[in-house]
Design a protein around this motif. Structure first.
Motif, PDB file in Angstrom:
ATOM      1  N   ILE A 240      -0.869   1.234  -8.172  1.00  0.00           N
ATOM      2  CA  ILE A 240      -0.290   0.845  -6.877  1.00  0.00           C
ATOM      3  C   ILE A 240       1.187   1.229  -6.877  1.00  0.00           C
ATOM      4  O   ILE A 240       1.989   0.638  -7.623  1.00  0.00           O
ATOM      5  CB  ILE A 240      -0.448  -0.674  -6.643  1.00  0.00           C
ATOM      6  N   SER A 243       3.989  -1.320  -6.833  1.00  0.00           N
ATOM      7  CA  SER A 243       4.032  -2.243  -7.971  1.00  0.00           C
ATOM      8  C   SER A 243       4.559  -1.575  -9.239  1.00  0.00           C
ATOM      9  O   SER A 243       4.601  -2.202 -10.302  1.00  0.00           O
ATOM     10  CB  SER A 243       2.629  -2.801  -8.247  1.00  0.00           C
ATOM     11  N   GLY A 303      -1.183  -5.568  -4.332  1.00  0.00           N
ATOM     12  CA  GLY A 303      -1.507  -4.577  -3.317  1.00  0.00           C
ATOM     13  C   GLY A 303      -2.041  -5.159  -2.031  1.00  0.00           C
ATOM     14  O   GLY A 303      -2.578  -4.429  -1.192  1.00  0.00           O
TER      15      GLY A 303
END
Length: 334
Positions: A240, A243, A303
């Motif tokens: 992600i 992240s 996410g």
């Protein structure tokens, strides 16, 4: 509260370290001064019930991240409710935990009512399963998930056999002997990943062709048998982009990680956000608890946005399925 030592220490250590990272990040961003008190539960309900009153009696503790297992949540829920102590689990999935019995409880991951149908659909549609053996660990987690998976499989016309085992089963030879040769999947509702690995190895030793499909409790480096499957209540956040900073920071300080740590980061954020709301000095335990369900994290590292139902469940949460490759690492397949 996490299994910092014991058979699930690989999971507990990851959870603890992600909580530490969350506290460090939150303090740096918000000018707060939160800190962590550790409670080692060893993934045992009895041990958790010993740790809980210690946390309740410590007036500096204004909220709890954890515990990890569903049976632990059941054991500590009454004590935390009496103390008006919020506790947010990053990994307890038994659906009934949010039925109202534990009014100060919430979680940041989906329930077994999501996991059961997700896993069952994958077994049938992707693995062609017509005959499945569920090996049920005799815990509240194992019982709840086994029932959810069995129900979903039977609705799809699958022949299901259910076998109960102890969490401290010495070996799985006698269990594997009950697996028919035409069984295509053995679904294991274990909370200690090394046990799932032992089950998979025993199947191969007895020349059984069924693949092992581990539930979320098995998502750990301790379950690394190529060709097997495992489900998880969280994605691999390394994939992600938003992240990446958190994933890189964790890896640089603590090393590799799986899917148990990132939800712990989020659960820790929830407690701190609830505590800091309208706070002008020292955080208040009761106010923190009353604020939890109103917390919103629109850009969580998982996410997806984190918002809660009035029962304490995350809205629109889903499960993910991974296959263990020849490199002994799980890769997302759904």
């Amino acid at each position: 509260m996490a299994p910092i030592t014991g058979g699930a220490a690989a999971i507990g250590g990851e959870q603890l370290n992600f909580a530490k990272l969350a506290v460090s990040d939150y303090n740096a961003k918000n000018g707060t001064n939160f800190s962590i008190v550790e409670g080692d539960t060893q993934l045992d309900a009895g041990q958790a019930s010993t740790v809980a009153p210690q946390l309740v009696s410590n007036q500096a503790v204004i909220g709890v991240v954890g515990p990890a297992g569903s049976q632990e949540v059941e054991s500590v829920g009454p004590a935390f409710a009496d103390a008006k102590m919020a506790f947010v689990s990053p990994s307890a999935t038994r659906t009934s935990l949010t039925s109202g019995a534990f009014p100060t409880f919430a979680r940041v991951i989906p329930t077994d009512d999501v996991q059961g149908p997700t896993d069952a659909d994958f077994m049938v549609s992707k693995l062609g399963a017509k005959k499945v053996v569920i090996v049920e660990e005799k815990t509240s987690y194992g019982a709840g998930l086994s029932s959810a998976v069995e129900k979903a499989l039977k609705e799809k016309g699958v022949d299901v056999k259910r076998i109960q085992v102890s969490q401290k089963q010495p070996d799985y030879s006698s269990v594997v002997a009950l697996v028919d040769a035409d069984t295509s999947v053995v679904f294991a509702t274990f909370q200690i990943a090394a046990n799932t690995k032992a089950l998979a190895n025993t199947l191969q030793q007895q020349s059984k062709k069924a693949v092992v499909f581990g539930s979320d409790g098995s998502f750990s480096a301790d379950f690394d048998v190529p060709g097997q499957y495992v489900s998880s209540f969280a994605p691999d956040i390394k994939g992600i982009p938003s992240s990446k900073a958190v994933a890189d920071a964790y890896t640089a300080k603590y090393g590799e990680f799986g899917t148990f740590g990132p939800p712990t980061y989020v659960a820790t954020q929830v407690i701190m956000t609830a505590a800091a709301k309208d706070c002008t000095g020292t955080a208040d335990r009761a106010k923190t608890s009353s604020n939890v369900l109103g917390v919103s994290i629109p850009d969580s590292i998982l996410g997806q946005p984190i918002t809660f139902t009035d029962k304490g469940d995350v809205k629109d949460a889903k499960f993910f399925i991974f296959k263990i490759g020849d490199d002994r690492k799980p890769a997302l397949v759904n």
